[in-house]
Design an enzyme around this catalytic site. Structure first.
Site, PDB file in Angstrom:
ATOM      1  N   VAL A  35       0.838  -1.201   0.000  1.00  0.00           N
ATOM      2  CA  VAL A  35       0.000   0.000   0.000  1.00  0.00           C
ATOM      3  C   VAL A  35       0.874   1.254   0.000  1.00  0.00           C
ATOM      4  O   VAL A  35       1.974   1.265   0.536  1.00  0.00           O
ATOM      5  CB  VAL A  35      -0.940   0.011   1.226  1.00  0.00           C
ATOM      6  CG1 VAL A  35      -1.895  -1.152   1.186  1.00  0.00           C
ATOM      7  CG2 VAL A  35      -0.162   0.025   2.526  1.00  0.00           C
TER       8      VAL A  35
ATOM      9  N   ILE B 275       3.613  -1.954   5.575  1.00  0.00           N
ATOM     10  CA  ILE B 275       3.993  -1.677   4.187  1.00  0.00           C
ATOM     11  C   ILE B 275       3.531  -2.770   3.226  1.00  0.00           C
ATOM     12  O   ILE B 275       3.888  -2.737   2.053  1.00  0.00           O
ATOM     13  CB  ILE B 275       5.506  -1.440   4.040  1.00  0.00           C
ATOM     14  CG1 ILE B 275       6.293  -2.701   4.410  1.00  0.00           C
ATOM     15  CG2 ILE B 275       5.944  -0.256   4.874  1.00  0.00           C
ATOM     16  CD1 ILE B 275       7.754  -2.603   4.037  1.00  0.00           C
ATOM     17  N   GLU B 276       2.733  -3.699   3.714  1.00  0.00           N
ATOM     18  CA  GLU B 276       2.154  -4.698   2.814  1.00  0.00           C
ATOM     19  C   GLU B 276       0.670  -4.368   2.607  1.00  0.00           C
ATOM     20  O   GLU B 276       0.320  -3.627   1.700  1.00  0.00           O
ATOM     21  CB  GLU B 276       2.375  -6.107   3.366  1.00  0.00           C
ATOM     22  CG  GLU B 276       3.838  -6.508   3.331  1.00  0.00           C
ATOM     23  CD  GLU B 276       4.059  -7.955   3.694  1.00  0.00           C
ATOM     24  OE1 GLU B 276       4.047  -8.798   2.785  1.00  0.00           O
ATOM     25  OE2 GLU B 276       4.245  -8.244   4.898  1.00  0.00           O
ATOM     26  N   MET B 277      -0.195  -4.881   3.476  1.00  0.00           N
ATOM     27  CA  MET B 277      -1.622  -4.606   3.315  1.00  0.00           C
ATOM     28  C   MET B 277      -2.121  -3.574   4.324  1.00  0.00           C
ATOM     29  O   MET B 277      -3.205  -3.012   4.167  1.00  0.00           O
ATOM     30  CB  MET B 277      -2.402  -5.914   3.385  1.00  0.00           C
ATOM     31  CG  MET B 277      -1.992  -6.860   2.246  1.00  0.00           C
ATOM     32  SD  MET B 277      -2.616  -8.557   2.383  1.00  0.00           S
ATOM     33  CE  MET B 277      -4.325  -8.324   1.886  1.00  0.00           C
TER      34      MET B 277
ATOM     35  N   LEU C 280      11.024  -6.704   7.458  1.00  0.00           N
ATOM     36  CA  LEU C 280      10.538  -6.350   6.128  1.00  0.00           C
ATOM     37  C   LEU C 280      10.782  -4.903   5.751  1.00  0.00           C
ATOM     38  O   LEU C 280      10.894  -4.590   4.577  1.00  0.00           O
ATOM     39  CB  LEU C 280       9.038  -6.649   6.028  1.00  0.00           C
ATOM     40  CG  LEU C 280       8.468  -6.725   4.619  1.00  0.00           C
ATOM     41  CD1 LEU C 280       9.107  -7.863   3.834  1.00  0.00           C
ATOM     42  CD2 LEU C 280       6.963  -6.912   4.660  1.00  0.00           C
TER      43      LEU C 280
END
Length: 568
Positions: A251, A293-295, A431
């Site tokens: 995102v 920083i993913e979903m 991550l």
């Protein structure tokens, strides 16, 4: 001063005779059972994340003497594991002492096969062929995630959906051509029944309703905070269930620090993620949804609120689990679907049951190298109880050592984990910060795990470039070159990583073999990727160093006499 295993070198040049004598003395003492302080023994070297584009066809010829035979597509292991432990690494094969030989590259015609191909995808391009995101994105502070403005584009070209993914309806067409509209988690005939049973938890047996729900959730971008990212964004069916980027985009167009592994055959791993921070598919499925920083959902309540907006989800959860939606059941459903993604029908499997003509002569020679001189099987054993070729262990092979100060990063990690040791904190450190380069250490805080990453599967690696935990290697030639030179010297390098003295011909043969491990359903993509990687390798081989591979130069001499390093 540089520390390597039990030895220290203080900018000295050591003669080969002296070095061999010292090694022999240490081996003699070790065999007598004398311990060296508290230095832990280094685990065996990890082989790479090899791939599987099609290898050259060859006329029928007798199978090699070492060819496994029997009713199973892979050689059976000696005992059946009662649970899902990390498979022990087999002893490393001896390195050949043969000198360098000049050889022409192998032929590149694909092997004869008649698979059912998936619908065509956009042709691969040579743009952004998997160079590290760090080399292309603007510099950032350690606690910031870079944006994707100058990040790596997918090696296979961009799709029309957010973040370059193929639109969901088109991904679904590809998926259903592989596993049908109502997939089931079914044991391949050559996989040990006891092993297969151990892979499926009792509380998540993968019923038809559970798999159908998981399939919906896997492709549903509404699970992300901004509605643009789903599991299928980074595990795209048109890209071998990866995103074909060096590192993945979430995102707000933010980039993580790790390469997205394929979800094909993920059920066979003992732990998930490159650092093994998730113990099961169920746990792995939940972490990206909450990662900033993913979903980027703030918590599980926000995920359930997003699900509640679709009234068809409540009865689907009821049918699958007999209760209203819970966040744990979100993870269970996605895991149940992912257990249907089994891709283990490749040219190599036909070769393994005696069809010598299933792979080319060069690929057969490559298999002998894989088992012997190249020592790949030290960490990538293939058997009925290890069908994807991983020892499920963690190894420092020197990938991060080219650009990281491990000691400084380890101190930062210990300070951060002292303040917040939760699994969510570990997930974020792994991550979105430079601490990602520490690998398994962030999970265990064990000094021997510094810079160590999980041994990836060798299955379908031909269609899942770029390679390594940071996506820093564009081709399988790069991967083999890295191992051939003995990795990258660093104080935590695994003891099994040694120069291999492979000739150019042998490197080509080993790559040809790795491309025979791709499932037949991906044969078209495999051929295209083989051609793409071969073209890149013809133009540049950044990890090729013959002087290191043949031990004409020893690794520490890069520091002592940099002007001679890497030269023949």
């Amino acid at each position: 001063m540089m520390k390597t295993g039990l030895f220290r070198t203080d900018r000295l040049r050591v003669s080969k005779r002296a070095a061999l004598a010292l090694i022999a003395a240490v081996a003699t003492i070790a065999s007598a059972g004398i311990a060296f302080g508290d230095t832990p023994a280094a685990p065996p070297a990890s082989a790479t994340k090899p791939a599987a584009p099609s290898a050259p066809a060859a006329p029928p010829s007798p199978a090699p003497a070492s060819l496994p035979r029997g009713s199973a597509a892979l050689p059976p292991a000696s005992t059946a594991p009662p649970q899902r432990p990390a498979a022990p690494a087999s002893p490393a094969a001896p390195v050949s002492s043969a000198g360098p030989v000049t050889a022409a590259p192998p032929a590149t015609t694909p092997p004869p096969q008649k698979p059912t191909p998936a619908p065509p995808v956009a042709p691969p391009t040579s743009q952004a062929q998997g160079a590290p995101a760090a080399a292309q994105a603007p510099a950032t502070r350690a606690n910031e995630a870079p944006t994707s403005l100058q990040a790596t584009a997918p090696a296979s070209g961009g799709g029309n959906a957010p973040h370059g993914a193929l639109p969901v309806d088109q991904q679904m067409v590809v998926l259903e051509s592989w596993i049908g509209k109502q997939p089931k988690a079914e044991r391949p005939t050559f996989v040990s029944p006891a092993y297969w049973t151990a892979l499926v938890p009792a509380n998540n047996p993968g019923t038809e309703a559970q798999v159908a729900l998981g399939k919906r959730l896997y492709f549903d971008a509404r699970l992300s905070k901004d509605g643009t990212v789903s599991c299928a964004t980074c595990h795209d069916t048109s890209r071998g269930l990866t995103d074909r980027r060096s590192t993945s985009e979430g995102v707000g167009d933010k980039l993580g620090r790790r390469n997205a592994p394929t979800t094909m055959n993920a059920l066979f791993f003992a732990t998930l993620f490159w650092d093994g921070r998730a113990a099961s598919l169920e746990e792995q499925a939940k972490l990206p949804i909450l990662n900033p920083i993913e979903m980027a959902q703030p918590d599980d309540k926000a995920v359930l609120a997003a699900i509640a907006k679709d009234p068809t989800y409540a009865p689907a959860f009821q049918a699958a689990f007999g209760r209203a939606p819970t966040y744990d059941d979100v993870g269970r459903a996605i895991a149940a679907f992912e257990r249907t993604l089994v891709f283990l029908s490749a040219p190599f499997d036909r070769f393994a049951v005696g069809q010598a003509e299933a792979i080319s002569a060069d690929a057969r020679a490559g298999f002998a190298l894989f088992q012997g001189k190249a020592r790949c099987a030290s960490c990538h054993q293939l058997s009925s109880q290890n069908p994807i070729g991983t020892d499920n262990q963690f190894h420092n092979i020197g990938v991060s050592a080219r650009h990281q100060d491990f000691e400084a990063l380890a101190r930062q990690a210990l300070a951060a984990l002292e303040k917040n040791p939760t699994k969510e904190a570990i997930d974020q450190l792994s991550l979105q910060t430079d601490l990602a380069e520490l690998g398994r250490f962030v999970v265990t805080r064990n000094r021997s795990d510094i810079g160590a990453f999980k041994t990836p599967q060798v299955r379908n690696a031909g269609v899942t470039a770029p390679y390594m935990h940071d996506g820093s290697m564009a081709t399988l030639w790069d991967v083999v070159d890295h191992y051939n030179r003995g990795g990258e010297a660093n104080p935590y390098l695994d003891g099994g990583i040694e120069p291999l003295n492979l000739t150019d011909k042998e490197v080509d043969q080993l790559v040809a073999f790795l491309f025979t491990l791709t499932d037949d359903r991906l044969a078209d993509e495999n051929r295209a990727e083989f051609a793409r990687q071969r073209q890149i390798a013809a133009e540049r081989r950044p990890f090729k160093e013959p002087a290191l591979a043949t031990r004409a130069v020893l690794p520490f001499e890069h520091r002592v006499t940099p002007s001679t390093a890497g030269k023949q």
